[in-house]
Design a protein around this motif. Structure first.
Motif, PDB file in Angstrom:
ATOM      1  N   PHE A 163       1.253  -1.020  -0.025  1.00 45.32           N
ATOM      2  CA  PHE A 163      -0.183   0.403   0.029  1.00 45.32           C
ATOM      3  C   PHE A 163       0.608   1.212   0.300  1.00 45.32           C
ATOM      4  CE2 PHE A 163      -3.582  -2.772   2.069  1.00 45.32           C
ATOM      5  CZ  PHE A 163      -4.292  -2.489   0.697  1.00 45.32           C
ATOM      6  N   GLN A 164       1.951   0.906   0.666  1.00 47.66           N
ATOM      7  CA  GLN A 164       2.860   2.854   0.555  1.00 47.66           C
ATOM      8  C   GLN A 164       3.641   2.535  -0.840  1.00 47.66           C
ATOM      9  OE1 GLN A 164       3.755   4.411   3.384  1.00 47.66           O
ATOM     10  NE2 GLN A 164       5.197   5.795   2.041  1.00 47.66           N
ATOM     11  N   GLN A 165       3.701   1.650  -1.148  1.00 50.39           N
ATOM     12  CA  GLN A 165       4.652   1.708  -2.726  1.00 50.39           C
ATOM     13  C   GLN A 165       3.436   2.091  -4.071  1.00 50.39           C
ATOM     14  OE1 GLN A 165       5.833  -1.788  -3.564  1.00 50.39           O
ATOM     15  NE2 GLN A 165       8.149  -2.230  -1.952  1.00 50.39           N
ATOM     16  N   GLN A 166       2.782   1.875  -3.567  1.00 50.64           N
ATOM     17  CA  GLN A 166       1.448   2.032  -4.437  1.00 50.64           C
ATOM     18  C   GLN A 166       0.683   3.804  -3.769  1.00 50.64           C
ATOM     19  OE1 GLN A 166      -2.882   0.365  -3.785  1.00 50.64           O
ATOM     20  NE2 GLN A 166      -3.743   0.946  -5.687  1.00 50.64           N
ATOM     21  N   TRP A 167       0.509   4.522  -3.016  1.00 57.43           N
ATOM     22  CA  TRP A 167       0.765   5.719  -2.286  1.00 57.43           C
ATOM     23  C   TRP A 167       1.345   6.160  -3.243  1.00 57.43           C
ATOM     24  CZ3 TRP A 167       3.469   8.851   0.574  1.00 57.43           C
ATOM     25  CH2 TRP A 167       2.454  10.392   0.784  1.00 57.43           C
ATOM     26  N   GLN A 168       2.891   6.108  -2.958  1.00 53.30           N
ATOM     27  CA  GLN A 168       4.259   6.800  -3.455  1.00 53.30           C
ATOM     28  C   GLN A 168       4.161   6.690  -5.107  1.00 53.30           C
ATOM     29  OE1 GLN A 168       7.651   5.216  -1.964  1.00 53.30           O
ATOM     30  NE2 GLN A 168       7.475   5.607  -0.234  1.00 53.30           N
TER      31      GLN A 168
ATOM     32  N   TRP B  81       2.024  10.048  -9.686  1.00 58.36           N
ATOM     33  CA  TRP B  81       1.173  10.369 -10.769  1.00 58.36           C
ATOM     34  C   TRP B  81       0.533  12.033 -10.400  1.00 58.36           C
ATOM     35  CZ3 TRP B  81       2.638   7.988 -15.256  1.00 58.36           C
ATOM     36  CH2 TRP B  81       2.695   7.276 -15.256  1.00 58.36           C
ATOM     37  N   ARG B  82       0.351  11.874  -9.463  1.00 56.90           N
ATOM     38  CA  ARG B  82      -0.243  13.439  -9.243  1.00 56.90           C
ATOM     39  C   ARG B  82       0.580  14.395  -9.312  1.00 56.90           C
ATOM     40  NH1 ARG B  82      -1.620  12.191  -4.123  1.00 56.90           N
ATOM     41  NH2 ARG B  82      -3.235  10.998  -4.895  1.00 56.90           N
ATOM     42  N   ASN B  83       1.558  14.946  -8.886  1.00 57.68           N
ATOM     43  CA  ASN B  83       2.774  15.223  -9.559  1.00 57.68           C
ATOM     44  C   ASN B  83       2.872  15.923 -10.658  1.00 57.68           C
ATOM     45  OD1 ASN B  83       4.532  17.459  -8.177  1.00 57.68           O
ATOM     46  ND2 ASN B  83       6.896  16.016  -8.225  1.00 57.68           N
TER      47      ASN B  83
ATOM     48  N   THR C 285       8.772  13.397 -12.913  1.00 56.71           N
ATOM     49  CA  THR C 285       8.954  13.391 -11.921  1.00 56.71           C
ATOM     50  C   THR C 285       9.289  12.381 -11.744  1.00 56.71           C
ATOM     51  OG1 THR C 285       6.704  12.760 -11.450  1.00 56.71           O
ATOM     52  CG2 THR C 285       6.496  14.959 -11.885  1.00 56.71           C
ATOM     53  N   VAL C 286      10.218  12.504 -10.435  1.00 54.49           N
ATOM     54  CA  VAL C 286      10.675  11.734  -8.643  1.00 54.49           C
ATOM     55  C   VAL C 286      10.883  11.384  -7.808  1.00 54.49           C
ATOM     56  CG1 VAL C 286      12.818   9.898  -8.520  1.00 54.49           C
ATOM     57  CG2 VAL C 286      12.761  11.180 -10.568  1.00 54.49           C
ATOM     58  N   SER C 287      10.174  11.227  -7.134  1.00 54.57           N
ATOM     59  CA  SER C 287       9.881  11.351  -5.445  1.00 54.57           C
ATOM     60  C   SER C 287      11.007  11.504  -4.947  1.00 54.57           C
ATOM     61  CB  SER C 287       9.000   9.992  -5.339  1.00 54.57           C
ATOM     62  OG  SER C 287       9.724   8.978  -5.377  1.00 54.57           O
ATOM     63  N   PRO C 288      10.899  11.438  -3.909  1.00 55.69           N
ATOM     64  CA  PRO C 288      11.962  11.274  -2.740  1.00 55.69           C
ATOM     65  C   PRO C 288      12.514  10.220  -2.432  1.00 55.69           C
ATOM     66  CG  PRO C 288      11.027  12.725  -2.169  1.00 55.69           C
ATOM     67  CD  PRO C 288      10.123  12.393  -2.552  1.00 55.69           C
TER      68      PRO C 288
END
Length: 105
Positions: free
Chosen positions: A40-45, A50-52, A85-88
């Motif tokens: 779930f954490q990976q899916q949220w990230q 995508w949102r960003n 985009t690339v998340s932290p």
């Protein structure tokens, strides 16, 4: 004293075996819960990535993210925007948007 043959209850071995099975079951369920939480954490990230990317195309990037917008020539002279985009945490997303002007009659 005469021992009774019809005693009720569990022996020590049966009780320890039941306790072992219960402990193993609880440990397996805890591990399963941990794997689910990680998924779930990976899916949220990924959804956040995508949102960003969408917000980047709208001109509102989030702080702390690596973000890049490229513009290329698309079909019929319409600009093609590519938001990356690339998340932290390292999740990546890329959105492509074709922006053609609306022509009125």
């Amino acid at each position: 004293m005469i021992p009774r043959r019809n005693q009720r209850g569990f022996s020590l071995v049966e009780t320890l075996f039941a306790l072992l099975l219960f402990s193993l079951s609880i440990m397996a369920l805890m591990r399963y819960q941990l794997v689910l939480a990680e998924g779930f954490q990976q899916q949220w990230q990924q959804r956040s990535a995508w949102r960003n990317a969408r917000q980047l195309l709208q001109g509102n990037p989030l702080e702390g993210w690596q973000a890049q917008v490229q513009q290329k020539d698309g079909p019929e002279g319409c600009p093609l925007l590519i938001a990356k985009t690339v998340s932290p945490s390292g999740r990546r997303a890329e959105l492509v948007q074709l922006r053609c002007p609306v022509v009125g009659n």
